[in-house]
Design an enzyme around this catalytic site. Structure first.
Site, PDB file in Angstrom:
ATOM      1  N   SER A  93      52.856  35.051  34.147  1.00  0.00           N
ATOM      2  CA  SER A  93      53.602  35.581  35.034  1.00  0.00           C
ATOM      3  C   SER A  93      53.745  34.215  35.705  1.00  0.00           C
ATOM      4  O   SER A  93      54.493  34.705  36.087  1.00  0.00           O
ATOM      5  CB  SER A  93      52.385  36.445  35.522  1.00  0.00           C
ATOM      6  OG  SER A  93      51.281  36.756  35.309  1.00  0.00           O
TER       7      SER A  93
ATOM      8  N   LYS B  25      47.652  42.583  42.114  1.00  0.00           N
ATOM      9  CA  LYS B  25      48.527  41.091  42.583  1.00  0.00           C
ATOM     10  C   LYS B  25      48.585  41.800  43.814  1.00  0.00           C
ATOM     11  O   LYS B  25      48.617  40.514  44.904  1.00  0.00           O
ATOM     12  CB  LYS B  25      49.864  40.899  41.683  1.00  0.00           C
ATOM     13  CG  LYS B  25      49.091  40.028  40.178  1.00  0.00           C
ATOM     14  CD  LYS B  25      50.333  39.465  39.048  1.00  0.00           C
ATOM     15  CE  LYS B  25      49.979  39.209  37.722  1.00  0.00           C
ATOM     16  NZ  LYS B  25      51.164  39.154  36.973  1.00  0.00           N
TER      17      LYS B  25
ATOM     18  N   VAL C  44      33.471  47.128  42.591  1.00  0.00           N
ATOM     19  CA  VAL C  44      34.473  48.447  43.216  1.00  0.00           C
ATOM     20  C   VAL C  44      34.036  49.756  43.118  1.00  0.00           C
ATOM     21  O   VAL C  44      34.923  50.365  43.442  1.00  0.00           O
ATOM     22  CB  VAL C  44      35.822  48.242  42.293  1.00  0.00           C
ATOM     23  CG1 VAL C  44      36.822  47.153  42.291  1.00  0.00           C
ATOM     24  CG2 VAL C  44      35.476  48.869  40.961  1.00  0.00           C
TER      25      VAL C  44
ATOM     26  N   THR D 131      29.311  51.535  39.023  1.00  0.00           N
ATOM     27  CA  THR D 131      28.653  52.484  38.691  1.00  0.00           C
ATOM     28  C   THR D 131      27.906  53.666  39.422  1.00  0.00           C
ATOM     29  O   THR D 131      27.841  55.032  39.388  1.00  0.00           O
ATOM     30  CB  THR D 131      27.102  51.669  38.913  1.00  0.00           C
ATOM     31  OG1 THR D 131      27.816  50.679  37.174  1.00  0.00           O
ATOM     32  CG2 THR D 131      25.973  52.309  38.428  1.00  0.00           C
TER      33      THR D 131
END
Length: 832
Positions: free
Chosen positions: A724, A767, A405, A408
């Site tokens: 969940s 999710k 994502v 760094t």
């Protein structure tokens, strides 16, 4: 005081007293007219014939024992004793000298003296201006002091001569020879001893007199000398003297050995000094001395330029002095030189100026990254506070999110926006505490830890320091690196960070530390508490398209030797690559697919096809092959008992299918799919709820009695756990029992209770993004998770339909078509 000091004159033995006279009475007191008229004159004693009388005046002695045959000067200062001396000199010149039992007693009585003393003759007297008297006495024989006759003005007592008891034997002869030999060794070990003493020793024939001489010459305690004096038996006296002489001889030998060692060390130091001076002269002759001096001078200049703190400067100066005295060939020379190089190379006072222009920093962040608005806002807030408070300590941020994502690269972008140097330290797999704190200088090849090494490379004391993969730290017998980081990542402590190699405090408070992690649970609690955690969820489809157009495609074109004149990616092609060839929270796989397309085009150009390549949605399979992911949600949920669930993983959100089936049997309940204990318990809770509410849910009573039930979660190679999936399993069992399929393109998540309540779960944003990537149109969420929709981008919320359920019945009513609206349906909520 009767006897206060002993002069440097040694006791003299061997002088014979005058011939003995008839026994007389105690001397009478006589006025001191002669001494008063001549206070500084000498009074020479005459030599009358004498023998020890029955009564003698007694002079107590404080710190000396007089032996027979011993000639010794005494200092007399007490008035009573001076009177005694005056009276003795006008009489027979005889007196008894006896040692006091307690040296500190000023006016001792007869009972305060030892019972055995020495009868002496006064040979000479000298008076001094300070009213003290010095006398020279010679011991005649031992005497017993029996009883006192007078106490004023001095002690007078009845005395009895005590002669030696000698029985000639071989033992006495052997003891005498042994004592003589020992004493000669003792004299040889004491160069300051008188040579006359050795001559006198050899001229004495009487073993008793020889024992007295040795006892008087030894530097032993007064009690031990008195013990020699009281030994009337010659054999016993020789034994006592031999015992004391053996001890003193051992001490003398040890002292001589120590003096020899000290002398050897001094000689060695002097020899090294002369050799060193010669070496300096040789080096100077060869021209090497000037180079050495120049090297030391250069180090001093570097020390002045580095401007370290006072403690570090003093340590460097001490090390410089050692280095200047050290031979270049010495192993310690290299260790000392490396230590100095590290002190001088660290950026003690070097820092860069922060770019506090918030608009410029915001522009840089927007150029480098799409999305991640919360993180960007936090950096801009830091700049704003820094602009108002110059001495603000750097924050400790932790970027938490799935791989790919941009954690760094975001840190590198922040460093560019701030105008700081960027330092990256990967902590993945680090297990040695010395990697953080360094090794001590005592080890061969020791170096500082990675913190100081990175600061030296950066050249400033305020870089942006990125600690990558902090959740991958390990620990073994070499220490726990995460514990060593507690001081580094604590603004209250890191202003005086101490490395094992330097052992000097270094200020890390100006460094901006940013850590990255995929899992928060893997970070130790004490370390986690020191950091401000910023969550970086996965990217949306639109954000991935923007990243691909702005960053990934231009970078891959450059790496493959292509330009936009050679290749054109149409937006639809990028969208298809994202949807059909990648399923990830980040963009790493997307970049790999773009690189694969670029390689195909580069290969075509290498074959001579110079036409501009146009990558469209239809042509993507020709570059990448058939699609890797299909939109199978609608197809797989057509059968009863299949429900689409939502899960959170380290790589972001994922969809998973909950499949239930029935078969004739006797109430057997099976669970497969490599499920964890928590997930198995959720399945059992779902089954218990459905069985308890069979009438309400219109399920035949014989359904559970005549069938075996099996719940499977595909992807059996991947471990799964968590509560969940409980709501999805309950809906799957109801769908199977009622033989009704779940609505297509619906996803479910939530924890359930046996009473039918739906509890909130975590990872809602991840999710929801996973459901959006998979083409889901409607999502059932716990009612208490409604607040989590604020983190979801607005464009995603517009494309999805959310239903918030408080009970399992609410979820069943929304998930399965054709169900009549019951009481539970009234509590459901819809949101677009």
């Amino acid at each position: 005081m009767d006897e206060s000091e002993e002069t440097s004159a040694k006791p003299e033995h061997g002088e014979k007293p005058p011939e003995a006279a008839a026994e007389g009475q105690p001397p009478s007191s006589t006025p001191e007219s002669s001494e008063e008229s001549e206070p500084e004159g000498d009074s020479e004693a005459s030599e009358p014939s004498f023998r020890i009388p029955s009564f003698l005046p007694v002079m107590p002695l404080r710190d000396v024992v007089v032996f027979p045959g011993m000639m010794i000067p005494l200092l007399v200062s007490r008035d009573s004793s001076i009177q005694l001396v005056d009276d003795v000199l006008v009489g027979n010149k005889l007196l008894a000298l006896v040692l006091q039992r307690e040296p500190g007693q000023e006016n001792p009585g007869l009972k305060d003296l030892h019972g055995l003393g020495t009868g002496c003759i006064v040979l000479k007297m000298v008076k001094f201006p300070d009213s003290t008297v010095r006398i020279l006495v010679q011991g005649l024989s031992r005497v017993h002091v029996d009883e006192g006759m007078a106490g004023k003005p001095y002690l007078v007592a009845r005395v009895r001569p005590a002669g030696d008891r000698l029985e000639p034997s071989r033992e006495v002869l052997a003891l005498d020879r042994n004592v003589t030999s020992q004493f000669q060794k003792f004299l040889a070990l004491n160069p300051q001893s008188s040579q006359e003493l050795q001559v006198i020793l050899l001229n004495i024939e009487d073993p008793g007199r020889r024992a007295d001489l040795i006892g008087s010459a030894l530097n032993i305690a007064l009690a031990e000398k008195q013990r020699v004096l009281e030994a009337l038996d010659v054999r016993a006296r020789l034994q006592v003297v031999s015992q004391f002489l053996g001890r003193e001889l051992e001490l003398a030998e040890l002292s001589t050995k120590l003096e020899s060692q000290v002398e050897t060390e001094v000689n060695k130091s002097q020899r090294e000094y002369f050799l060193r001076e010669k070496m300096k002269a040789i080096q100077k002759e060869l021209g090497e001395g000037d180079e050495r001096a120049a090297e030391v001078e250069e180090l001093k200049k570097k020390l002045e330029a580095a401007r370290p703190p006072e403690e570090a400067r003093q340590q460097a100066e001490r090390e410089l002095e050692r280095l200047a005295r050290m031979a270049p060939g010495s192993p310690e020379y290299t260790v000392s030189r490396n230590y100095l190089d590290w002190i001088l190379a660290l950026p003690w006072q070097v820092s860069t100026e922060d770019n506090l222009d918030i608009r410029s920093a915001e522009k840089v962040l927007q150029e480098d990254h799409a999305g991640l608005e919360k993180v960007k806002d936090r950096i801009l807030e830091y700049l704003a506070v820094r602009k108002l408070k110059k001495d603000m300590r750097g924050p400790i941020l932790c970027f938490l999110g799935p791989p790919g994502v941009g954690k760094t690269s975001l840190g590198r972008s922040i460093a560019r926006a701030l105008g700081r140097r960027f330092v990256r330290l990967s902590l993945g797999g680090v297990r040695d505490e010395a990697e953080i704190r360094g090794h001590r200088r005592t080890y061969i090849g020791a170096l500082p830890g990675r913190i100081l090494q990175s600061l030296r490379r950066a050249g400033t004391n305020n870089p942006l320091f990125m600690l990558d993969e902090i959740d991958k730290l390990g620990a073994d017998f070499r220490g726990d690196p995460s514990s060593a980081l507690l001081e580094v990542l604590d603004p209250e402590q890191n202003f005086s960070f101490s490395d094992h190699y330097l052992e000097l405090p270094f200020d890390l408070s100006r460094v901006m530390f940013i850590t990255t992690a995929n899992l928060l649970e893997a970070i130790p609690p004490a370390l986690r508490d020191r950091m401000e955690v910023l969550h970086l969820p996965g990217y949306t489809l639109e954000e991935k398209q923007a990243i691909a157009r702005g960053f990934l495609i231009p970078r891959q074109l450059q790496e493959h030797g292509l330009t936009r004149l050679h290749v054109r990616f149409v937006p639809a092609a990028v969208r298809r690559i994202i949807q059909d060839y990648t399923r990830e929270a980040g963009v790493r796989n997307l970049e790999r697919e773009v690189a694969a397309v670029c390689r195909k085009i580069a290969k075509q150009r290498a074959y001579g096809n110079t036409r501009r390549a146009r990558v469209t949605a239809a042509s993507v399979p020709s570059f990448l092959g058939p699609p890797k992911f299909d939109a199978e949600v609608a197809e797989r949920t057509r059968d009863p008992g299949v429900v689409t669930g939502l899960a959170w993983t380290q790589a972001g959100g994922e969809i998973l299918f909950i499949e239930s089936t029935k078969m004739p049997g006797r109430k057997v309940f099976k669970l497969t799919g490599q499920l964890g204990d928590v997930m198995k318990e959720s399945a059992e809770a779902a089954l218990s709820y459905v069985q308890s509410r069979a009438d309400t849910l219109s399920i035949p009573k014989t359904f559970f009695e005549k069938h075996d039930l099996h719940i499977h979660v595909p992807g059996g190679a991947v471990p799964k756990d968590g509560p969940s999936a409980g709501l999805a399993m309950a809906i799957s069992l109801v769908s199977l029992a009622q033989d009704r399929p779940v609505r297509p393109l619906v996803a479910v998540t939530g924890e359930i209770t046996l009473r039918g309540r739906v509890l909130p779960v975590g990872g809602i944003k991840e999710k929801v993004l996973a459901a959006h990537r998979a083409g889901i149109k409607s999502i059932l969420l716990p009612a208490r998770n409604q607040k989590d929709l604020e983190d979801i981008p607005q464009e995603i919320r517009k494309r999805l339909e959310f239903h918030f359920c408080e009970t399992i019945q609410d979820a069943i009513d929304r998930a399965m078509p054709g169900m009549p609206d019951g009481d539970g349906a009234k509590g459901s909520k819809g949101h677009r």
